[in-house]
Write a protein that holds these residues in place. Structure first.
Motif, short mmCIF file in Angstrom:
data_model
loop_
_atom_site.label_atom_id
_atom_site.label_comp_id
_atom_site.label_asym_id
_atom_site.label_seq_id
_atom_site.Cartn_x
_atom_site.Cartn_y
_atom_site.Cartn_z
N GLY A 156 7.56 24.62 46.15
CA GLY A 156 6.66 23.96 45.37
C GLY A 156 7.29 23.00 44.30
O GLY A 156 7.74 24.00 43.48
N CYS A 157 6.89 21.70 44.12
CA CYS A 157 7.32 21.11 42.98
C CYS A 157 6.34 19.83 42.81
O CYS A 157 5.88 19.46 43.66
N ASN A 158 6.08 19.62 41.64
CA ASN A 158 5.06 18.63 41.09
C ASN A 158 5.87 17.19 40.82
O ASN A 158 5.10 16.25 40.54
N PHE A 159 7.17 17.13 41.12
CA PHE A 159 7.93 15.83 41.09
C PHE A 159 8.36 15.65 42.49
O PHE A 159 8.41 16.46 43.43
N ARG A 160 8.78 14.19 42.66
CA ARG A 160 8.91 13.94 43.93
C ARG A 160 10.22 12.99 43.63
O ARG A 160 10.64 11.87 44.05
N CYS A 161 11.20 13.54 42.98
CA CYS A 161 12.55 12.75 42.66
C CYS A 161 13.30 12.55 43.93
O CYS A 161 13.54 13.51 44.83
N PRO A 162 13.58 11.15 44.24
CA PRO A 162 13.98 10.62 45.43
C PRO A 162 15.36 11.35 45.85
O PRO A 162 15.59 11.50 47.10
N TYR A 163 16.16 11.59 44.79
CA TYR A 163 17.47 12.21 45.20
C TYR A 163 17.63 13.47 45.33
O TYR A 163 18.80 14.27 45.48
N CYS A 164 16.48 14.39 45.33
CA CYS A 164 16.26 15.71 45.12
C CYS A 164 16.98 16.34 46.52
O CYS A 164 16.87 15.88 47.51
N HIS A 165 18.02 17.36 46.40
CA HIS A 165 18.69 17.78 47.36
C HIS A 165 18.13 19.15 47.81
O HIS A 165 18.70 19.88 48.63
N LEU A 213 12.19 22.59 49.56
CA LEU A 213 11.38 23.48 48.43
C LEU A 213 10.47 22.52 47.81
O LEU A 213 9.79 23.11 47.10
N VAL A 214 10.19 21.26 48.28
CA VAL A 214 9.52 20.49 47.82
C VAL A 214 8.41 19.83 48.65
O VAL A 214 7.24 19.83 48.08
N ASP A 215 8.90 19.56 49.82
CA ASP A 215 8.18 18.94 50.93
C ASP A 215 7.22 20.07 51.73
O ASP A 215 7.90 20.81 52.18
N THR A 257 15.13 29.23 40.41
CA THR A 257 15.14 27.88 40.31
C THR A 257 14.00 27.42 41.52
O THR A 257 13.26 28.22 42.10
N GLY A 258 14.11 26.09 41.75
CA GLY A 258 13.00 25.52 42.53
C GLY A 258 13.66 24.68 43.65
O GLY A 258 14.78 24.22 43.68
N GLY A 259 12.59 23.59 43.87
CA GLY A 259 11.19 23.56 43.38
C GLY A 259 11.19 23.77 42.04
O GLY A 259 12.11 23.48 41.14
N GLU A 260 9.76 23.98 41.61
CA GLU A 260 9.52 24.10 40.13
C GLU A 260 8.84 25.39 39.94
O GLU A 260 7.65 25.65 40.05
N THR A 293 14.07 24.62 35.01
CA THR A 293 12.69 24.20 35.09
C THR A 293 12.82 22.58 34.83
O THR A 293 13.74 21.94 34.29
N ASN A 294 11.82 21.89 35.25
CA ASN A 294 11.69 20.46 35.26
C ASN A 294 10.82 19.92 33.71
O ASN A 294 10.58 18.68 33.46
N GLY A 295 10.49 21.14 33.20
CA GLY A 295 10.04 20.72 31.68
C GLY A 295 8.34 20.51 31.81
O GLY A 295 8.04 20.00 30.71
N MET A 355 16.86 23.23 31.57
CA MET A 355 15.85 21.80 31.89
C MET A 355 16.45 20.56 32.11
O MET A 355 17.33 19.98 31.70
N ASP A 356 16.01 20.00 33.16
CA ASP A 356 16.16 18.73 33.69
C ASP A 356 15.87 17.67 32.82
O ASP A 356 14.63 17.53 32.44
N ILE A 357 16.49 16.54 32.10
CA ILE A 357 16.02 15.32 31.50
C ILE A 357 16.24 14.32 32.93
O ILE A 357 17.44 14.16 33.14
N LYS A 358 15.08 14.04 33.14
CA LYS A 358 15.30 13.12 34.44
C LYS A 358 15.43 11.51 34.15
O LYS A 358 15.93 10.88 34.87
N ALA A 359 14.96 11.18 33.09
CA ALA A 359 14.80 9.65 32.72
C ALA A 359 14.59 9.50 31.36
O ALA A 359 14.13 10.38 30.54
S1 SF4 Z 1 13.03 20.35 42.70
FE1 SF4 Z 1 13.81 19.29 41.08
S2 SF4 Z 1 14.97 17.50 41.67
FE2 SF4 Z 1 13.61 18.35 43.47
S3 SF4 Z 1 11.83 16.88 43.08
FE3 SF4 Z 1 11.31 18.98 41.99
S4 SF4 Z 1 12.20 18.47 39.98
FE4 SF4 Z 1 12.87 16.63 41.23
#
Ligand code: SF4
Length: 229
Positions: free
Chosen positions: A26-35, A39-41, A71-74, A99-101, A121-125
């Motif tokens: 599970g993650c509340n972000f949808r970074c398109p480059y997420c590898h 764990l997100v969808d 780690t995650g996900g978030e 974490t994505n913070g 912590m990731d700094i995305k932008a």
């Molecule tokens: S797991 Fe990390 S890289 Fe992937 S969508 Fe979530 S915050 Fe973004």
């Protein structure tokens, strides 16, 4: 707690330590480059691991591993994260949290209870592009609060950014650096094209090595350490 996968051994994910890695779903972000799209969808989620099985495995690794990376996900989306960490810590392991913070309330709670030894912590932008890059309704106020909490928590920490050429200019990476101020460690990570959440990013390119090196040199005049990954 939804633990989607476990890596039993890593020498590189917890600096200076031997660690196992738990990947939360599970993650509340949808970074398109997420590898880690699995764990997100939620359509790609595997059956979660049984917590008892994870703890039993870790129990067998007491004395062989130093720590556990969550780690995650978030991971901070999971309300029972503190409880899981307490169980792992009771076995004697150090804890690194990635974490994505986006959830400073959970970070505040974890730090107050001394449950984290290392936080990444990731700094995305840059602030103005956070929602665009993460394709989510992220609160930049929450991101800034998390940054300050981590810096003040009296633990080991790092900030890090994955740099995709078509998404961020060098000037924008400099703006991202200003978000973390005089932090201790900032890692600039080359995007590596593998599987990605947005399939159109599979052929995306990392920021060039020359640009990375000049950004690193710039940040090393401001921070204790800036390195490339
Ligand atoms: S797991 Fe990390 S890289 Fe992937 S969508 Fe979530 S915050 Fe973004």
């Amino acid at each position: 707690m939804r633990i989607g996968a476990m890596q039993k051994f890593s020498m590189i994910d917890y600096p200076g330590k031997l660690a196992a890695i738990l990947f939360t779903q599970g993650c509340n972000f949808r970074c398109p480059y997420c590898h880690n799209p699995e764990l997100v969808d939620s359509a790609l989620f595997a059956k979660p691991l049984e917590e008892l099985d994870v703890l039993a495995f870790l129990n067998k690794r007491v004395g062989q591993l130093d720590g556990v990376v969550i780690t995650g996900g978030e991971p901070t989306l999971h309300e029972d994260l503190p409880l899981l960490i307490k169980k792992i810590r009771s076995l004697g392991f150090l804890i690194k949290l990635d974490t994505n913070g986006s959830n400073p309330a959970m970070l505040r709670r974890l730090f107050a209870e001394n449950l984290i030894d290392y936080c990444a912590m990731d700094i995305k932008a840059p602030a103005a592009k956070y929602q665009k890059i993460t394709r989510s309704k992220v609160s930049i106020v929450a991101i800034k609060e998390s940054i300050e909490l981590i810096k003040e928590a009296n633990i080991e920490y790092e900030f890090r950014s994955t740099l995709v050429d078509e998404m961020l200019s060098a000037e924008e990476v400099l703006e991202m650096g200003s978000l973390i101020g005089k932090a201790k460690r900032y890692f600039l990570q080359r995007f590596v094209s593998t599987k990605t959440l947005d399939a159109s990013f599979r052929k995306a390119q990392p920021i060039s090595d020359d640009t990375l090196k000049s950004l690193k040199a710039h940040f090393n005049t401001l921070l204790t350490e800036c390195s490339l990954r």
